[in-house]
Design an enzyme around this catalytic site. Sequence first.
Site, mmCIF file in Angstrom:
data_model
loop_
_atom_site.group_PDB
_atom_site.id
_atom_site.type_symbol
_atom_site.label_atom_id
_atom_site.label_comp_id
_atom_site.label_asym_id
_atom_site.label_seq_id
_atom_site.Cartn_x
_atom_site.Cartn_y
_atom_site.Cartn_z
ATOM 1 N N GLU A 131 0.829 -1.432 -0.212
ATOM 2 C CA GLU A 131 -0.022 -0.034 -0.126
ATOM 3 C C GLU A 131 0.808 1.289 0.061
ATOM 4 O O GLU A 131 0.399 2.381 0.348
ATOM 5 C CB GLU A 131 -1.023 0.087 1.001
ATOM 6 C CG GLU A 131 -1.921 -1.361 1.133
ATOM 7 C CD GLU A 131 -3.011 -0.941 1.989
ATOM 8 O OE1 GLU A 131 -3.238 -0.080 2.833
ATOM 9 O OE2 GLU A 131 -3.737 -2.076 2.210
ATOM 10 N N GLU A 242 -5.585 -9.208 1.661
ATOM 11 C CA GLU A 242 -6.368 -8.819 2.671
ATOM 12 C C GLU A 242 -7.933 -8.675 2.247
ATOM 13 O O GLU A 242 -8.201 -8.024 1.433
ATOM 14 C CB GLU A 242 -5.926 -7.772 3.390
ATOM 15 C CG GLU A 242 -4.599 -7.754 4.050
ATOM 16 C CD GLU A 242 -4.374 -6.373 4.886
ATOM 17 O OE1 GLU A 242 -5.066 -5.816 5.126
ATOM 18 O OE2 GLU A 242 -2.983 -6.119 4.921
#
Length: 394
Positions: A131, A242
Site C-alpha cells: 500500500e 487482505e
Amino acid sequence: MRATGYIAASALASAVSAQSYLGFSTGSTKIDGSVKVQADYESEFTAAQNLIGAPGVFNSARLYTNIQGGSTTDPIEAFAAAIATNTTLLLGIWCSGTTTIQPELTALKAGLTKYGSKLADLVIGISIGSEDLYRNSVTGVENKAGVGANPDVIVGFINDYRAAFNTTLLKDVPVGHVDTWNVFPNATNKGVIDAVDWIGLDEYPYYQTGQGNTIENAANLFKEAYDAAKAAVGDKPLWVTETGWPYTGMTWDEGVPSVANAKTYWDTVGCDMLFNKVPTFWYDLTDDNAGNNESFAITDNLSTKARFNLTCPATTSSASSSSAATATGTSTKGSSGSKTTATTATGTGSSQTNASGTGSAASATGSTTTTNAGSVLNLSIGTIVGVVAFACLL
C-alpha cells in the site's frame, strides 16, 4: 533486470497462481503490542490448519516484514515456525518511509543461510511493498495515511531484491506488489505493474462509505473493485492479500460489524468468490492490533472453533454466482470514511511494525469508470468512489 529473467519469472508466476493458497495475513506483534516469537507463530499456524469446518486447509501465511521485532536485521521467527508446521509463506518487504530495503534483504538472506531449502521450499511469493502507492497518492496524503513511496522507488526496490536474490534458492520465487485496487488504473503506477509477476489486492467493502456498504451489497462492491484492478493489470495474476468483515467495532456509514455479518461476508465473498479459486489471505485469524476500533479475528484465543460456522453454504449467493476470481477493496480515511485508529492511518491494508518501528498500510479511494474486458468476473463496472482505509499495527 534483464528481459530473459523477467520472462522466466512471469511464466513461473502464472504457474504458481494456478494453485489457490488459503491463509491469513499475520502481523509481527500480538494484541498487547508485544513482539511475536516462534512459539506464537507456531500456535497461530497450527490453529489455522485445524479450523473446524473450514472450506480447505489454511496452511499459508502472509508476512509484512522479514525482520524480527526488536532487532534490525535478524530474520523473523515466523520462518522457523513455518518450517515446524509446514506452512507456506508469502513474504513481505516493508518499503514505505525508507530509502533502502537493505535491512530487509539482510534479514531474508540470514534466514536463507540458516534454514536453506527448508525455508525456500515454503516461499510461494514475495511482496515488495504494501500500500505504498496509496499512501503517496493525493487521496492518501489527504487522508493522512502516512509516508508511502513513489512508483519509481518501488520499482527500484524490486530491482534491488531481484539483483540480491537472483542466484539464491529464491531466484524463481514470483515477485509482486500489494496495494489498493484504485492505484493500479493510475497510469503513473504502470511501471510497478510492469516490474512484477503478480499483484496483491487489499479490499474491505465494510469501509466503503457512500457506496451502499451494507453487508447485503458487500459482495457486489468486492467484485467491482476486482474488476477495476483486473482491467488495469491485464494478464498479471491477482492474489487477494487482505479482506474480511469485523465482528465488533464502529459502524461505518451502512457497514455494521457483527458476528452474523462476518459470517455472511465469509460466505458471499470468501466461499462464493475466493476460497479454492485464487490465492487468498484472509484478515485475520486472531486480533493483533490493540489500536483498532474494529476486530476482524475469526477466532478467540486461537481456538480451532471459530466464532461463526466456517462451513460454506451449499448454494452460491445471487451477488456472486460467477465461478470467478477475486478482488480486494480498499478503504479510506477521511472524507470517505476510515477505519483507522491510533496512529498512522489508513489502508485497506495494514500498518505494520518493521525493523525500525511502524509503517502504515493504507488504502485508497478514487473514481474509476471502466469496462472489465479482462476480468475473471466478467462484469462491467461503473464509477467507484470513496474506498475506505484500514490500518492495523502488525
